[in-house]
Design a protein around this motif. Structure first.
Motif, PDB file in Angstrom:
ATOM      1  N   LYS A 109       0.851  -1.187   0.000  1.00 58.24           N
ATOM      2  CA  LYS A 109       0.000   0.000   0.000  1.00 58.24           C
ATOM      3  C   LYS A 109       0.882   1.230   0.000  1.00 58.24           C
ATOM      4  O   LYS A 109       1.796   1.359   0.812  1.00 58.24           O
ATOM      5  CB  LYS A 109      -0.901  -0.020   1.241  1.00 58.24           C
ATOM      6  N   TYR A 121      -1.677   0.993  -4.783  1.00 61.95           N
ATOM      7  CA  TYR A 121      -0.878  -0.195  -4.497  1.00 61.95           C
ATOM      8  C   TYR A 121       0.191  -0.387  -5.560  1.00 61.95           C
ATOM      9  O   TYR A 121      -0.034  -0.092  -6.728  1.00 61.95           O
ATOM     10  CB  TYR A 121      -1.756  -1.460  -4.502  1.00 61.95           C
ATOM     11  N   ARG A 139      -6.288  -2.537  -4.922  1.00 61.51           N
ATOM     12  CA  ARG A 139      -5.594  -3.826  -4.925  1.00 61.51           C
ATOM     13  C   ARG A 139      -6.086  -4.685  -6.088  1.00 61.51           C
ATOM     14  O   ARG A 139      -5.305  -5.385  -6.734  1.00 61.51           O
ATOM     15  CB  ARG A 139      -5.817  -4.540  -3.595  1.00 61.51           C
TER      16      ARG A 139
END
Length: 87
Positions: free
Chosen positions: A17, A22, A39
């Motif tokens: 993160k 991400y 993600r």
């Protein structure tokens, strides 16, 4: 700092993160890395990056084979083809 580990078929995908979303990479293949706002987006991009990497290596192998060269696996899997294989 948040790092997530996820087994991606036979590779280990690592998600980290960051401020913008991400970043993700495959632990076993340093050249396969990407980023995404979420993600899920990073995972989709990572799948695409692995696919592109595989196609590029396959093309390199076919070209070498057409020239009568045989590339050892250590060269095909090395992040830098000019780098010596690990002992």
């Amino acid at each position: 700092m948040s790092v997530l580990y996820f087994t991606f078929r036979m590779y280990t995908a690592i998600y980290k993160k960051v401020r913008s979303g991400y970043v993700a990479w495959l632990e076993e293949i340093p050249d396969v890395n990407t980023q995404g706002a979420t993600r899920a987006e990073a995972r989709a991009n990572l799948e695409d990056a692995l696919h592109e990497f595989t196609l590029a290596r396959r093309t390199a192998t076919k070209r070498a084979s057409a020239r009568g060269l045989l590339l050892p696996a250590s060269v095909l899997l090395s992040p830098n083809p000019h780098e010596a294989p690990c002992a």
